[in-house]
Design a protein around this motif. Structure first.
Motif, PDB file in Angstrom:
ATOM      1  N   UNK A 176      51.133  63.916   8.209  1.00  0.00           N
ATOM      2  CA  UNK A 176      50.815  62.272   8.169  1.00  0.00           C
ATOM      3  C   UNK A 176      51.432  61.866   6.818  1.00  0.00           C
ATOM      4  N   UNK A 177      52.289  62.555   5.980  1.00  0.00           N
ATOM      5  CA  UNK A 177      52.701  62.173   4.521  1.00  0.00           C
ATOM      6  C   UNK A 177      54.157  61.944   4.759  1.00  0.00           C
ATOM      7  N   UNK A 178      54.601  61.323   3.683  1.00  0.00           N
ATOM      8  CA  UNK A 178      56.124  60.998   3.667  1.00  0.00           C
ATOM      9  C   UNK A 178      56.972  62.097   4.181  1.00  0.00           C
ATOM     10  N   UNK A 179      56.888  63.232   3.700  1.00  0.00           N
ATOM     11  CA  UNK A 179      57.715  64.474   4.160  1.00  0.00           C
ATOM     12  C   UNK A 179      56.784  65.415   4.966  1.00  0.00           C
ATOM     13  N   UNK A 180      55.937  64.909   5.769  1.00  0.00           N
ATOM     14  CA  UNK A 180      54.920  65.688   6.689  1.00  0.00           C
ATOM     15  C   UNK A 180      53.987  66.256   5.991  1.00  0.00           C
ATOM     16  N   UNK A 181      54.139  67.312   4.954  1.00  0.00           N
ATOM     17  CA  UNK A 181      53.117  67.883   4.137  1.00  0.00           C
ATOM     18  C   UNK A 181      52.995  67.028   2.668  1.00  0.00           C
ATOM     19  N   UNK A 182      51.842  67.132   2.227  1.00  0.00           N
ATOM     20  CA  UNK A 182      51.744  66.398   0.694  1.00  0.00           C
ATOM     21  C   UNK A 182      52.859  66.867  -0.165  1.00  0.00           C
ATOM     22  N   UNK A 183      53.675  65.898  -0.863  1.00  0.00           N
ATOM     23  CA  UNK A 183      54.578  66.253  -1.981  1.00  0.00           C
ATOM     24  C   UNK A 183      54.182  65.410  -2.799  1.00  0.00           C
ATOM     25  N   UNK A 184      54.894  65.593  -4.160  1.00  0.00           N
ATOM     26  CA  UNK A 184      55.109  64.853  -5.304  1.00  0.00           C
ATOM     27  C   UNK A 184      55.177  63.341  -5.015  1.00  0.00           C
ATOM     28  N   UNK A 229      43.738  47.261  -1.187  1.00  0.00           N
ATOM     29  CA  UNK A 229      43.062  46.308  -1.546  1.00  0.00           C
ATOM     30  C   UNK A 229      43.671  44.886  -1.284  1.00  0.00           C
ATOM     31  N   UNK A 230      44.988  44.774  -1.645  1.00  0.00           N
ATOM     32  CA  UNK A 230      45.709  43.381  -1.552  1.00  0.00           C
ATOM     33  C   UNK A 230      46.467  43.291  -0.530  1.00  0.00           C
ATOM     34  N   UNK A 231      46.805  44.121   0.419  1.00  0.00           N
ATOM     35  CA  UNK A 231      47.734  44.031   1.545  1.00  0.00           C
ATOM     36  C   UNK A 231      47.284  43.038   2.636  1.00  0.00           C
ATOM     37  N   UNK A 232      46.284  42.902   2.834  1.00  0.00           N
ATOM     38  CA  UNK A 232      45.656  42.415   4.076  1.00  0.00           C
ATOM     39  C   UNK A 232      46.007  43.341   5.356  1.00  0.00           C
ATOM     40  N   UNK A 233      46.300  42.653   6.346  1.00  0.00           N
ATOM     41  CA  UNK A 233      46.840  43.141   7.676  1.00  0.00           C
ATOM     42  C   UNK A 233      48.105  43.728   7.335  1.00  0.00           C
ATOM     43  N   UNK A 234      48.334  45.093   7.331  1.00  0.00           N
ATOM     44  CA  UNK A 234      49.413  45.817   7.377  1.00  0.00           C
ATOM     45  C   UNK A 234      50.121  46.274   8.632  1.00  0.00           C
ATOM     46  N   UNK A 235      51.482  46.356   8.464  1.00  0.00           N
ATOM     47  CA  UNK A 235      52.266  47.063   9.661  1.00  0.00           C
ATOM     48  C   UNK A 235      51.483  48.261  10.052  1.00  0.00           C
ATOM     49  N   UNK A 236      51.665  48.661  11.480  1.00  0.00           N
ATOM     50  CA  UNK A 236      50.914  49.748  11.964  1.00  0.00           C
ATOM     51  C   UNK A 236      51.216  50.918  11.115  1.00  0.00           C
ATOM     52  N   UNK A 237      52.650  51.014  10.982  1.00  0.00           N
ATOM     53  CA  UNK A 237      53.095  52.472  10.361  1.00  0.00           C
ATOM     54  C   UNK A 237      52.719  52.730   8.949  1.00  0.00           C
ATOM     55  N   UNK A 238      52.656  51.356   8.168  1.00  0.00           N
ATOM     56  CA  UNK A 238      52.170  51.176   6.728  1.00  0.00           C
ATOM     57  C   UNK A 238      50.702  51.516   6.668  1.00  0.00           C
ATOM     58  N   UNK A 239      49.980  51.214   7.570  1.00  0.00           N
ATOM     59  CA  UNK A 239      48.408  51.269   7.774  1.00  0.00           C
ATOM     60  C   UNK A 239      48.223  52.854   8.127  1.00  0.00           C
ATOM     61  N   UNK A 240      49.048  53.599   8.739  1.00  0.00           N
ATOM     62  CA  UNK A 240      48.878  54.883   9.116  1.00  0.00           C
ATOM     63  C   UNK A 240      48.871  55.561   8.097  1.00  0.00           C
ATOM     64  N   UNK A 241      50.028  55.431   7.119  1.00  0.00           N
ATOM     65  CA  UNK A 241      50.479  56.079   5.799  1.00  0.00           C
ATOM     66  C   UNK A 241      49.216  55.945   4.880  1.00  0.00           C
ATOM     67  N   UNK A 242      48.785  54.666   4.725  1.00  0.00           N
ATOM     68  CA  UNK A 242      47.835  54.168   3.778  1.00  0.00           C
ATOM     69  C   UNK A 242      46.565  55.015   3.850  1.00  0.00           C
TER      70      UNK A 242
END
Length: 217
Positions: free
Chosen positions: A154-162, A176-189
């Motif tokens: 689920x992370x930027x490079x699959x597993x959690x990285x720096x 906090x501030x973004x309101x309704x996010x794009x689905x892929x952005x929401x999934x990463x957040x």
């Protein structure tokens, strides 16, 4: 005394403190937490006792002092190569380091327009034109990392990285501030916010008894 002591500021708003704290907690690197409350008359003097720059975070490793967030993450990556703090693939690692460095030095209007404040109620807050361009750039960068190298998790490079650690404070800002996010952005957040380490940080922030920052700040 623990082998590692990580000095941080208030969890509610100390975005730079969050980055190495999250990495160490998520990767199960044991450490003691040193705390310096920010925004007080004593802050400067207290920081001077532990930090050569008068800022946090600072890592004390058996008396060896490492400061600056990226330097701390690189130091941990050298000490714990098995934790894969950077991707193993050289091309993925180059992109991860580039993305982390861009976060370290950039996105000023997003950071100032959307300051990290875990007390603030969620709601859309528009950015100025430059801030909006920077916000869009962050999303493009996240998509590039995920599409090229993030298929395995689920992370930027699959597993959690720096790179995920570096963007964690921006994740809180989008939430906090973004309101309704794009689905892929929401999934990463949501993936970053769902980590036990991040949930623990939020819980600790909620327990802080100091008034700063206020919920509308």
């Amino acid at each position: 005394m623990a082998e590692f002591t990580l000095y941080i500021g208030n969890k509610c708003f100390s975005s730079w403190s969050l980055r190495p704290w999250l990495a160490m907690r998520h990767l199960e690197i044991p450490f003691e937490e040193g705390f310096v409350r920010l925004r007080t008359p004593e802050t400067f003097a207290n920081l001077a006792k532990v930090s050569p720059t008068g800022q946090v975070p600072v890592l004390n490793h058996n008396g060896k002092i490492v400061w600056e967030t990226l330097a701390i993450l690189e130091y941990l990556a050298d000490l714990f190569p098995e934790r894969n703090l950077w991707p193993a693939d050289i091309d993925a690692r180059a992109l991860a380091r580039s993305a982390a460095s861009e976060m370290h030095s950039g996105f000023r209007e997003v950071r100032y327009g959307w300051p990290m404040n875990l007390r603030r109620p969620k709601g859309h807050k528009p950015l100025d034109a430059e801030g909006e361009a920077q916000r869009a750039r962050i999303e493009v960068l996240w998509r590039e990392c995920r599409e090229k190298y993030g298929r395995g998790g689920p992370f930027l490079f699959g597993h959690f990285t720096a790179a995920d650690a570096m963007y964690a404070p921006v994740v809180t800002r989008f939430d906090t501030y973004g309101g309704t996010l794009a689905p892929d952005t929401r999934a990463y957040v949501d993936a970053v916010l769902a980590t036990p380490a991040m949930r623990h940080w939020y819980a600790e922030a909620a327990k802080e008894r100091w008034p700063e920052p206020g919920p509308d700040e």
